[in-house]
Design an enzyme around this catalytic site. Structure first.
Site, short mmCIF file in Angstrom:
data_model
loop_
_atom_site.label_atom_id
_atom_site.label_comp_id
_atom_site.label_asym_id
_atom_site.label_seq_id
_atom_site.Cartn_x
_atom_site.Cartn_y
_atom_site.Cartn_z
N GLY A 49 -30.55 -19.22 -18.16
CA GLY A 49 -30.97 -17.85 -18.50
C GLY A 49 -32.27 -17.40 -17.85
O GLY A 49 -32.89 -16.46 -18.32
N GLU A 55 -5.77 -44.70 -21.76
CA GLU A 55 -6.36 -43.74 -22.71
C GLU A 55 -6.23 -44.24 -24.14
O GLU A 55 -7.13 -44.03 -24.96
CB GLU A 55 -5.68 -42.36 -22.57
CG GLU A 55 -5.94 -41.67 -21.23
CD GLU A 55 -7.40 -41.55 -20.87
OE1 GLU A 55 -8.25 -41.31 -21.75
OE2 GLU A 55 -7.72 -41.71 -19.67
P1 ATP Z 1 -29.77 -20.46 -11.87
O1 ATP Z 1 -30.90 -21.42 -12.02
O2 ATP Z 1 -28.51 -21.16 -11.46
O3 ATP Z 1 -30.09 -19.25 -11.04
P2 ATP Z 1 -30.28 -19.09 -14.34
O4 ATP Z 1 -31.06 -20.01 -15.22
O5 ATP Z 1 -31.03 -18.02 -13.63
O6 ATP Z 1 -29.40 -19.93 -13.33
P3 ATP Z 1 -28.75 -16.95 -15.38
O7 ATP Z 1 -28.35 -16.44 -14.03
O8 ATP Z 1 -29.79 -16.22 -16.12
O9 ATP Z 1 -29.15 -18.46 -15.26
O10 ATP Z 1 -27.46 -17.07 -16.31
C1 ATP Z 1 -26.13 -17.01 -15.80
C2 ATP Z 1 -25.23 -16.41 -16.86
O11 ATP Z 1 -25.08 -17.34 -17.94
C3 ATP Z 1 -25.78 -15.16 -17.49
O12 ATP Z 1 -25.34 -14.02 -16.81
C4 ATP Z 1 -25.23 -15.22 -18.90
O13 ATP Z 1 -23.91 -14.73 -18.92
C5 ATP Z 1 -25.16 -16.70 -19.19
N1 ATP Z 1 -26.37 -17.20 -19.87
C6 ATP Z 1 -27.19 -18.15 -19.40
N2 ATP Z 1 -28.16 -18.42 -20.27
C7 ATP Z 1 -27.98 -17.61 -21.32
C8 ATP Z 1 -28.68 -17.42 -22.55
N3 ATP Z 1 -29.76 -18.14 -22.85
N4 ATP Z 1 -28.21 -16.48 -23.41
C9 ATP Z 1 -27.11 -15.77 -23.12
N5 ATP Z 1 -26.41 -15.91 -21.97
C10 ATP Z 1 -26.82 -16.82 -21.08
#
Ligand code: ATP
Length: 488
Positions: free
Chosen positions: A109, A332
């Site tokens: 996120g 399994e």
């Molecule tokens: P990366 O490091 O791969 O770029 P990131 O940490 O930036 O990943 P995001 O791009 O923010 O991750 O998250 C990808 C998707 O996963 C979001 O669009 C959302 O749908 C879901 N997601 C991830 N984390 C959360 C969270 N904490 N709450 C709600 N949805 C989430």
């Protein structure tokens, strides 16, 4: 300035032509220089615009839409208050905050947090990824960095906002330790430009900028980047715990029809180690499965299958020979019988339907999140891992390559026992202890537990063969049927 130089150049060339000098070589050189200039300029321009448009979303997103990151949100909000209370901070002579670094595994996120930060501070938002700045031509990356900062200011002006947030994902690609890349010059110039731009951020500017970087390898970043005055706030964005997973599931199920919302708790329990992105995928896959079955609402069966799919991959339509089916079934069943013997109630379902790289799969009943293991628990894990190959040996007198992954897991757990000081070697320092000694100790643990597993499975041979026969006929068994079968 550029225009004056071009005009003077043209006038000089015309003058030379009039006085009879051959200007063809000059024209040729001018053409070459012009083409190169145009090329590098368009590289900087075209790609940067792609960067900006690809990830920048106009949808406002609030921190309420992010689950399982309460601490990260609190820390980030504290940092963002520097922007919101800029005047007060200026009056107090506090140095403005220029950069916040979000550190954590993929899909937790980080991008969402940066977008929510823009809404929270009512800032213009522009996003880019570190890899998009690096080109083979020296200087292009640096130009893109300059453009990124210019674009951010322009966006703030257009949107009539006093602040702008620049989000740079995969920061380690452009901000890696200097001198560690083969194409030094381009990487170093790009990073230097980022440092220059960050140093130029000032509280007095009409449009203040905050840079939010994201990485899952903070250890790779150049120390100049993380020193105070640049990315001087680090916020850890870890994998969500059970409560966090339930919140994330709720967020992504808001627009979906779920038969019974009370099952969310159980799904959260089953999905230990899942990131937010994994959980979003589970809810999406479950909805797809329900639709495929023409069901109006998603139920537990769909969620279970979606979880299997996210962990193991799509079901495969592979044609498997009868002998192989029989071997996979006994393998399994071995895992299942030992799992139930050592941890009664642990089997949730068992299948020999191939999925991803696995030919079969034991699904365990959900347990609470666990971060610490005793030696007894690790030994049980090793025995469950070894049980597949041991069961094959009991029925066929030989093992197969299907146990490779199991052996890797068993060995890893044995190493954990040794390295954590839980073996007869006692507390050791892995660096100072001869590898030979660690290897011998792991081997002793695995061999001893393999023998113990063999004894247990031999005692339970009747149940083992019965379960394998059932799997050959039905491919899958759930907990209820398993319990009935073992009781009869
Ligand atoms: P990366 O490091 O791969 O770029 P990131 O940490 O930036 O990943 P995001 O791009 O923010 O991750 O998250 C990808 C998707 O996963 C979001 O669009 C959302 O749908 C879901 N997601 C991830 N984390 C959360 C969270 N904490 N709450 C709600 N949805 C989430």
């Amino acid at each position: 300035m550029k225009e004056i130089a071009i005009g003077a150049g043209i006038a000089a060339v015309l003058f030379l032509a009039i006085i009879g000098v051959n200007i063809t070589p000059l024209l040729f050189v001018a053409l070459l220089v012009g083409t190169f200039y145009y090329f590098t300029q368009s590289q900087a321009k075209v790609n940067f615009q792609e960067v900006g448009s690809k990830k920048t979303s106009s949808n406002p997103l609030s921190f309420d839409n992010i689950g399982g990151q309460d601490t990260a949100i609190k820390e980030l909000q504290e940092a963002l208050n520097f922007i919101i209370r800029a005047e007060e901070i200026g009056r107090m002579g506090i140095r403005p905050l220029k950069g916040v670094l979000l550190v954590g595994p993929p899909g937790t996120g980080k991008t969402l947090l940066a977008r929510a930060a823009a809404s929270y501070t009512s800032s213009a938002f522009i996003a880019a990824s570190g890899s998009e700045f690096i080109e083979m031509y020296a200087g292009v990356g640096a130009k893109r960095i300059r453009r990124l900062f210019q674009e951010a200011k322009k966006k703030a002006v257009n949107e009539k906002k006093s602040t702008a947030i620049i989000f740079i994902d995969e920061l380690e690609v452009l901000g890696g330790k200097r001198g560690s890349h083969t194409g030094h010059l381009e990487y170093d110039q790009t990073l230097n430009q980022l440092l220059v731009e960050m140093d130029g951020i000032s509280q007095d500017h009409e449009h203040r900028i905050l840079v939010i970087g994201a990485t899952n390898r903070a250890d790779l970043l150049d120390s100049a980047l993380v020193r105070p005055g640049r990315f001087d706030r680090q916020v850890q964005v870890g994998l969500p715990d059970k409560k966090g997973r339930a919140k994330i599931l709720e967020i992504h199920l808001k627009n979906k029809q779920v038969k019974d919302h009370s099952i969310i708790e159980e799904i959260a329990r089953t999905t230990f180690g899942f990131s937010g992105a994994h959980l979003e995928s589970v809810t999406n896959e479950a909805a797809i499965l329900a639709m495929r079955e023409n069901q109006k609402k998603i139920d537990m069966k769909h969620f279970n299958e979606a979880i299997d799919k996210v962990i193991m991959g799509e079901k495969l339509d592979r044609q498997i020979s009868k002998e192989e089916i029989s071997r996979v079934s006994i393998h399994e069943s071995g895992h299942a019988i030992i799992s139930e013997t050592l941890e009664p109630g642990s089997l949730s379902s068992l299948t020999i339907i191939p999925r991803g790289k696995a030919l079969g799969y034991l699904r365990k009943s959900p347990k609470d999140d666990q971060y610490l293991y005793t030696v007894e628990q690790l030994e049980k894990q090793i025995m469950i891992s070894l049980a597949g190959a041991v069961a094959e040996e009991i029925k066929y007198g030989s093992k197969s390559t299907g146990a490779k992954n199991d052996f890797e897991q068993a060995w890893k757990a044995a190493r954990e026992i040794v390295e954590c000081g839980l073996s007869p070697l006692g507390v050791i320092n892995t660096e100072d202890t001869p590898q030979e000694l660690i290897y011998k100790q792991c081997k002793e643990i695995v061999a001893r537990l393999e023998e113990k597993t063999r004894q247990l499975l031999t005692d339970e041979q009747e149940a083992l063969l019965k379960l394998a026969d059932y799997l050959i006929a039905e491919e899958t068994i759930d907990r209820e049927t398993f319990v009935q079968m073992m009781a009869s």
